[in-house]
Design an enzyme around this catalytic site. Structure first.
Site, mmCIF file in Angstrom:
data_model
loop_
_atom_site.group_PDB
_atom_site.id
_atom_site.type_symbol
_atom_site.label_atom_id
_atom_site.label_comp_id
_atom_site.label_asym_id
_atom_site.label_seq_id
_atom_site.Cartn_x
_atom_site.Cartn_y
_atom_site.Cartn_z
ATOM 1 N N ASP A 528 14.279 -3.845 -10.796
ATOM 2 C CA ASP A 528 12.997 -3.470 -10.226
ATOM 3 C C ASP A 528 13.196 -2.544 -9.028
ATOM 4 O O ASP A 528 14.111 -2.740 -8.223
ATOM 5 C CB ASP A 528 12.231 -4.730 -9.790
ATOM 6 C CG ASP A 528 10.914 -4.384 -9.140
ATOM 7 O OD1 ASP A 528 10.074 -3.767 -9.814
ATOM 8 O OD2 ASP A 528 10.742 -4.703 -7.951
ATOM 9 N N HIS A 531 15.206 2.785 -7.697
ATOM 10 C CA HIS A 531 15.470 3.989 -6.909
ATOM 11 C C HIS A 531 15.507 3.726 -5.411
ATOM 12 O O HIS A 531 16.037 4.534 -4.663
ATOM 13 C CB HIS A 531 14.424 5.061 -7.219
ATOM 14 C CG HIS A 531 13.012 4.613 -6.976
ATOM 15 N ND1 HIS A 531 12.352 3.795 -7.868
ATOM 16 C CD2 HIS A 531 12.169 4.840 -5.951
ATOM 17 C CE1 HIS A 531 11.139 3.543 -7.390
ATOM 18 N NE2 HIS A 531 11.002 4.168 -6.235
ATOM 19 N N ASP A 629 3.030 -1.963 -15.333
ATOM 20 C CA ASP A 629 2.467 -1.726 -14.009
ATOM 21 C C ASP A 629 1.764 -0.370 -13.944
ATOM 22 O O ASP A 629 1.619 0.213 -12.875
ATOM 23 C CB ASP A 629 3.547 -1.826 -12.929
ATOM 24 C CG ASP A 629 4.760 -0.973 -13.246
ATOM 25 O OD1 ASP A 629 4.753 -0.274 -14.266
ATOM 26 O OD2 ASP A 629 5.727 -1.007 -12.451
#
Length: 1536
Positions: A528, A531, A629
């Site tokens: 999750d 980045h 999401d």
């Protein structure tokens, strides 16, 4: 691929950092590291952290790999070290040279192998179909199977769970309160489920339902209410361990108090009410933020210095007499403010040493001290102004971010529309936790004084638009918090790991346990917020996970905005798949492009070799129709688009998937924060009105089941080729093709990005033409309305739109389709069967899928073709068929047919340039709109195909030509069928196998043409090497490539180039002359270079032939052919010289002084290298010119036959006596540029020195033979390099010949011990021993340019401009020419090394290396010479004397062949000096060879050029491949 070992070769190049490049491998592949051209010849060491067999992986533990050299040769072309990649994960390699530890590095990612079922069947990555579940919506654990059964029954084979841990106060799926505790919501009253129960469930799903389970891991934040963060606040970025955040905290608290004031309507009179409703309110808000918040805070003071205090400190230092250290600096350092560690107002400092250097150098009294302090104060005030301006720019950005946030949250139609500002919904999200009661701003400031309280003021996490993902935005140096650029998650705090576990032991240990629990119970993880997860943390945790589950599947979604940055994460973390989303596409065209982008290769792609270069990859994709999401597609597009977009995604050759709710047509986003309802359960008997249960009648579930099964089938059956066709603006056809069976599946999807109920779609669609035979309609489906109530959101269950469902039919015949009907079936171009599909009811929201096979005739032809190809590669055994009527020639293995070919015939099969082909009456194949092939033979095809194949460049004109018609195919076979004997049989083989090729669909022709040519070429190459010497057969790849030059250059034209040999000679090849129908000799000759010197009288040059003969013929084992060439030139001997230009003997020119000495050198080499080689001396020679002045005699007249040794003696005798004659037919008829004096030929021996000398300033008798041609430049008729006198290489070659003849006489192999000279009526004898001695004694005295300016041997000290070198000539008519530095002395060093003193030779070679050695060749003139010009342009005609019309041919351009002699000389004398020098020289030699190897590999001519321009630049006027260039490099390899 039938278990064939797959090998990838990674070339290492110096200073090449590949961390941003993705190299992916499957398990079981072999990885070879080989040296690129920049590293060959160097002492390279390769290290990797891939564990040795039986060892555990440790990312920081590197081991040295051993080099393997299969050929055992000294060159580095085959040397490699290898890894057998058997373990999934990310592995690093690095390499260095000598004492340099790291000069290059990179990563290798090895994919995991996923297994399902009790039989542990492999689930290929491209088979994956994943469905995401919000874990909190699954209810109690004992109800999970009923809800997860939806995934099973819909055909998914992987489930992705959001975190299963205890959630924080916000109830967001990703705000975890305790990473080690299972969410207690999963345990109903009376139960206490544990991770073990979860593990049992996931194991059951894997074994019984064939479902892989993965879950998220969240490393970069934890919930604000995590108990452990209260106990261990050091795990977050708090105001004690991160004091740089204090200004941002002050701003955050001020904004909170301001927000409370707005909520309390304190600013409503100022135009900012609690309910912000319009732009006017926003404008007033902006003004208030400046006046009430930012100006009042004075945050710039955190950056500034206390001027008065700092000046006073400086004054005291000056008054104490302190001075700057050291002398005054010319360039003054820059004074700057140094930030105080505690980040207090005005607590910053200045480096007083720098201040003293700038302002304190000349402060010797009170007045000067005051002046220095004034200047210092002025600079401090300037610096403070700069700090103010810096903070002001931060404020501007912060206000802009705040205002934009308010616009989105309060005003935007697509925003959350939060309503009035309240304490629950403040103006902006708080950036820091505040776990205390409400208090005033002044009271809050006091919290900072107490570390036990300040440590609980912790920064929240979030994400930053467009930020550098490799930079931590909470660390010092980042201004994200002060600029309010963070999209903040107020329910979580950002975790502070530091650089290593020791920096925050509790946090690392806690997250390690979390990782171990996850890896124990799940087959994979989704990283999750990958980045913004510190990459070193993720590396560490994934290594922990892989210890527990080696085949860990790792998936992530990256928002870096850069494929290169994506690769940094993928390579370092070993990410298996990157999440990609169809929702990112704005239209169907982009959606189709994504399918092509994310996997597969083009339809009709070439077969790639099992051993091939390791090329960078695109990250493996997990292509989802929508992520969990993201926005709901029904809201953004239309409900009708769910099915066709899913179909497009399902046709992608990668992992695919969706999120729960998409298939049930839930018309809103299922919020990861707010959603608390449960997913419906599976019930096959549920009614369509049920909201708590679903089945195949719900939404598009039935369609998704069929699509998921299809997706898995396509991956399992290796439908790896993809073609995407845009039929119209809304309709996409995706083809998946199996390259072994040539079956296809074509899916046509009509998208509905806009609602068909409100948008007018095109009524008629263009027809679709499908090549092949449609076997069935796999499925046709459309989204349709049914009688049901409109959507009402249920309070307990996440329900979808019952009003819509899918109408689906599967496995029906085309005639039974409702959506399409069949048009006309046509046969296109005799072998392309095409079916026309007419769309009748492909309404928006519809999908139809066809299964297509080749038509029966094409199937047979492909099967027959694969049977023939299986002799080359086992992969063709699948799908092959036996042709009962197979032509007889195809029953014979091609290997056997080619074994009957001579090397001369293999020259025809493989090579022959345009001029050679034209001489035979045709030419090389010309591809319209592109260019002709370099060769008529197979190499011409292979050179192009080797460029096209790795890139699958099916759009190349070559491929287009093959698809259009059979022109090229026919050219290949017809060209050979015109020949006779064994070549004709090979032509028949091609003609027969091409019969199959001509009757397969045209889109497959390039693929199978390539397969035929590659197989035939490899067979031909094997046939070549079987006829060559052990040096070649056991040689390295470089040796073999160069040895092919022997076949390339040595052939027989339509008219034999060599004069006929004596009839008494055995083993002379003959053929039937097509015109006279009589037998004629057909000896192989050596072309000087291609394409310019390949045919007619310009094919054979004496000098070129005998410089090349040793390498091309003797080293390759072509002894009889070498003998024939030696004897043919002996037969053309005249005046004691062999021809310069042979002209088949009867049109020869005898205008070169060096060719005869190269000829003698070759005879010497022949005698020493060939078994019983000395027998050549007694071979009969048929003299064309028994006397100098006679007309050419009929070849092969026995009366004139002499043994070779007599001819040799005549050469020596004539030189000793002195050769002097005028060329026959002198004048423009034989040379239109030469002046009259140039036709006078002279070659003699100096009786004092023994040196051969000759020539004059108007001719050029050595290899540097450029004659001026320009009237404009006034150089016409003037040689650029006459090299008259004694040329250094001729002296060396003559010394070699004299020494050899002396020794041969001593050993009884040569009957003559001397030559006889007649002068002034007196006969004198000069023995070879005496002649040898004269040269030996005089050489260095005459040729060496001493480093001593007073050297008595130097006759022209004024002309010396380089010392410690050897002259290029001695006694030239222009004395300065003697002193020019050229590479010719290295030839003498190789053939007569005894002439050279080791130390002097080495010094000269070092200068030659420094001044003359280029990228590929040797400069032909010292670049310091005033006439040096390194760029050769033979077409340029201007007034530049030294360049016009290519006058500088030998005045600088870098010729390849001398480099062979230079390297051989270096090796010889290096060995004399000692091991260290020899090893260094070996490195040089290997490095030069590597550059030549690189050129050889890349050249479509598969040869080495005649020359290059300066620094290795391409020269248009050079021969593309030159005999002596190839030969002399082979000589080097033989010496090694």
């Amino acid at each position: 691929m039938l278990g064939v070992k797959q090998t990838r070769v990674l070339l290492l190049n110096d200073m090449e950092r590949q961390e941003h490049t993705l190299f992916r491998l499957e398990q079981g592949y072999e990885l070879q590291f080989r040296l690129g051209p920049t590293l060959q010849g160097k002492n390279v060491h390769v290290h990797t952290n891939y564990p040795a067999t039986g060892k555990k992986f440790n990312s920081s533990s590197f081991r040295l790999l051993e080099w393997i050299n299969p050929s055992g040769r000294e060159d580095d072309s085959d040397k490699y070290c290898k890894l057998d990649m058997e373990i999934a994960g990310s592995y690093q390699y690095y390499f260095g040279c000598g004492n340099q530890e790291r000069t290059g590095s990179g990563y290798i990612v090895v994919d995991p192998v996923l297994r399902v079922g009790h039989e542990r069947n492999i689930l290929p990555l491209d088979c994956i179909t994943v469905q995401t579940y919000l874990a909190k919506c699954l209810g109690p654990l004992d109800e999970w199977l009923d809800r997860l059964r939806v995934a099973k029954e819909t055909g998914y084979n992987m489930i992705h769970f959001t975190p299963l841990q205890k959630l924080g106060v916000s109830r967001s799926c990703y705000s975890i309160a305790d990473q080690l505790e299972l969410n207690p919501d999963f345990s109903p009253p009376g139960k206490n489920y544990t991770w073990t129960d979860v593990g049992s469930l996931t194991e059951k799903l894997k074994k019984e339902w064939n479902l892989i389970c993965i879950t998220d891991v969240v490393y970069n934040h934890t919930a604000v209410d995590s108990k452990w963060i209260r106990l261990h606040p050091e795990c977050g970025y708090n105001l004690v361990n991160s004091p740089h955040l204090k200004p941002a905290w002050f701003l955050d608290r001020a904004l909170w108090h301001f927000s409370c004031a707005v909520a309390d309507e304190k600013y409503s009179d100022g135009g900012v009410p609690a309910l912000i409703e319009n732009e006017k309110h926003v404008t007033m808000l902006l003004g208030l933020l400046w006046t009430e918040v930012f100006t009042e805070l004075k945050l710039w003071e955190f950056l500034q210095v206390n001027v008065e205090k700092t000046v006073e400190q400086f004054r005291k230092i000056l008054q104490s007499g302190d001075k700057p250290l050291g002398p005054e600096l010319e360039k003054k350092p820059k004074l700057k403010i140094e930030q105080g560690f505690q980040y207090r107002r005005f607590s910053n400092t200045i480096d007083m040493q720098i201040a003293l250097e700038i302002y304190g150098r000349h402060s010797n009294g009170p007045s000067s001290i005051q002046e220095s302090c004034d200047w210092f104060k002025k600079r401090l005030e300037e610096l403070n102004v700069e700090c103010y301006e810096e903070m002001h720019s931060h404020h501007e950005k912060a206000i802009n971010c705040i205002v934009e946030t308010v616009r989105y949250d309060r005003l935007a139609a697509h925003g959350p529309q939060l309503g009035p500002v309240t304490r629950a919904n403040p103006l902006v999200t708080r950036y820091f936790t505040f776990p205390f009661e409400d208090m005033s701003m002044e009271q809050e400031k006091q919290l900072l004084q107490n570390p036990n309280e300040a440590c609980h003021l912790i920064a929240h996490n979030g994400w930053v638009m467009g930020d550098n993902p490799l930079k931590n935005f909470a660390e010092p140096g980042s201004n994200v918090y002060i600029r309010r650029e963070l999209v903040c998650w107020g329910d979580s705090v950002k975790l502070r790991y530091g650089d290593k576990p020791e920096d925050c032991p509790y946090l690392w240990a806690h997250m390690k346990k979390y990782t171990e629990i996850t890896a124990k119970h799940f087959s994979g993880v989704r990283l999750d917020n990958c980045h913004s997860t510190p990459i070193h943390v993720a590396e560490y945790m994934l290594a922990v996970a892989r210890e527990h589950r080696p085949d860990l599947y790792v998936v992530a979604e990256l928002f870096t905005g850069s494929e290169e940055l994506d690769n940094v994460f993928v390579t370092k973390l070993g990410i298996t798949s990157l999440i990609r989303e169809a929702m990112s596409a704005g239209d169907s065209h982009e959606e189709g492009r994504l399918v092509f982008r994310f996997g597969g290769e083009p339809v009709g792609s070439f077969v790639q070799p099992n051993l091939r270069p390791f090329v960078p990859s695109v990250a493996h994709a997990m292509f989802l129709d929508v992520t969990h999401d993201n926005e709901c597609p029904i809201q953004v597009r239309s409900v009708y688009d769910a099915l066709p977009s899913s179909a497009i995604v399902s046709m992608a050759c990668c992992a695919t998937g969706s999120t729960r709710g998409y298939d049930e047509l839930v018309p809103h986003q299922i919020s990861v924060v707010k959603e608390e309802r449960f997913y419906p359960k599976w019930n096959p008997n549920a009614s369509s009105s049920s909201v708590g249960e679903v089945n195949l009648q719900t939404g598009i579930i039935a369609g998704k089941l069929a699509l998921n099964k299809l997706h898995q089938y396509l991956a399992e059956k290796s439908f790896t080729q993809v073609y995407v066709d845009q039929l119209d603006e809304d309709t996409v056809a995706v083809t998946r093709h199996c390259p072994s069976t040539h079956q296809s599946v074509v899916c046509v999807s009509r998208t509905a990005f806009k609602n068909p109920e409100t948008h007018q779609y095109r009524e008629h669609l263009p027809p679709l033409y499908i090549p092949g035979k449609i076997e069935e309609v796999v499925l046709e489906a459309r989204t349709m309305e049914r009688n049901a109530e409109s959507f009402v959101q249920d309070e307990k269950f996440i329900n979808g739109m019952q009003k819509y469902t899918v109408e689906i039919c599967q496995h029906l015949q085309l005639k039974d389709s409702v959506i399409v009907r069949c048009g006309t079936a046509t046969t296109k171009d005799r072998n392309e069967f095409v079916e026309e599909i007419l769309f009748e009811k492909l309404t928006p929201g519809s999908v139809i899928v066809f299964r297509v096979s080749l038509d029966p005739n094409s199937q047979n032809m492909v099967g027959f073709l694969r049977t023939q190809l299986s002799q080359f590669n086992r992969i063709y055994k699948s799908g092959n068929l036996t042709d009962r009527n197979v032509p007889g020639i195809l029953k014979i293995a091609l290997e056997f047919l080619m074994s009957k070919l001579t090397l001369a015939e293999l020259n025809v099969l493989l090579f022959r340039c345009e001029a050679e082909e034209q001489e035979d009456g045709s030419g090389c194949y010309n591809i319209p709109s592109w260019m002709p092939l370099k060769y008529g033979g197979l190499q011409g095809l292979v050179s192009v195909l080797s460029e096209i194949r790795p890139k699958n460049d099916l759009g190349h004109p070559f491929c287009e030509n093959l698809r259009q018609d059979d022109w090229l195919i026919d050219y290949v076979s017809t060209r050979l069928m015109k020949k006779s004997g064994a070549l004709r049989e090979v032509g028949k083989w091609f003609s027969s196998i091409f019969t199959y090729l001509k009757h397969i669909p045209r889109y497959l022709v390039p693929r199978y043409f390539d397969a035929i040519i590659v197989g035939a070429y490899a067979t031909a190459i094997d046939a070549v090497f079987k006829q060559m010497s052990s040096f070649v057969q056991n040689g390295s790849t470089l040796v073999k490539l160069l040895a092919l030059g022997s076949v390339q250059m040595c052939g027989v034209g339509r008219v034999p180039a060599l004069p006929s040999l004596s009839p008494e000679l055995e083993d002379v090849p003959v053929r039937l002359n097509a015109v006279t129908n009589k037998e004629e000799q057909c000896c192989v000759s050596i072309a000087a270079g291609l394409p310019h010197f390949s045919t007619g009288i310009f094919r054979c040059w004496g000098r070129d032939t005998f410089i090349a003969l040793r390498g091309l013929m003797l080293l390759t084992g072509r002894y009889v052919e070498a003998r024939n060439i030696i004897l043919a030139f002996a037969g053309a001997m005249r005046h004691g010289l062999i021809p310069n230009l042979l002209g088949q003997g009867v049109a020869a020119r005898y205008n070169c002084r060096d060719a005869v000495w190269w000829w003698l050198q070759c005879i010497q080499d022949y005698c020493s290298m060939v078994p019983d080689g000395k027998d050549i001396l007694t071979c009969p020679v048929s003299r064309i010119y028994p006397t100098d002045d006679c007309e050419p005699q009929r070849p092969g007249t026995v009366d004139h036959d002499l043994p070779l040794y007599v001819v040799i003696q005549e050469v020596m005798q004539r030189h000793a006596q002195g050769i002097e004659f005028r060329e026959r037919n002198a004048g423009p008829q034989i040379d239109q540029n030469m002046r009259d004096e140039g036709f006078n030929v002279e070659a003699k021996v100096n009786p004092e020195t023994g040196f051969v000398y000759g020539g004059n300033r108007f001719n050029c008798g050595t290899w540097m033979d450029k004659m001026g041609e320009s009237d404009k430049a006034h150089n016409k008729g003037v040689p650029a390099t006459p090299r008259d006198g004694s040329a250094v290489e001729i002296v060396g070659l003559s010394k070699s010949a004299v020494r050899w003849l002396m020794m041969m006489n001593d050993n009884g192999h040569f009957p003559y011990s001397s030559v006889t000279i007649h002068r002034d009526g007196i006969e004198q004898a000069l023995s070879y021993k005496e002649w040898n001695q004269k040269i030996q004694e005089n050489f260095e005295n005459m040729f060496y340019v001493s480093d001593d300016p007073a050297d008595q041997n130097e006759s022209h000290p004024d002309l010396v401009h380089k010392r410690s070198i050897y002259k290029d000539s001695y006694g030239a008519s222009s004395p300065w020419c003697d002193y020019q530095l050229r590479p010719n002395f290295t030839i003498a060093m190789v053939v007569a090394p005894e002439l050279f003193t080791v130390e002097k030779a080495w010094a000269a070679l070092k200068i030659a290396e420094k001044k003359l050695l280029g990228s590929l060749g040797m400069k032909t003139l010292d670049p310091d010479d005033m006439v040096y010009c390194g760029f050769y342009d033979n077409a340029l005609d201007n007034d530049n004397y030294y360049c016009a019309k290519g006058y500088n041919y030998h005045l600088g351009p870098e010729w390849i062949w001398p480099v062979g002699y230079f390297l051989r000389a270096k090796l010889y004398f290096a060995k004399k000096i000692g091991p260290e020098t020899y090893n260094q020289t070996m490195n040089l030699v290997k490095n030069v060879l590597s550059r030549l190897y690189t050129h050889l590999e890349r050249s479509p001519w598969k040869g080495l050029p005649e020359l290059t321009n300066e620094n290795g630049e391409y020269c248009h006027f050079s021969c593309k491949t030159q005999a002596w260039s190839i030969a002399t490099v082979l000589d080097v390899l033989y010496d090694l």
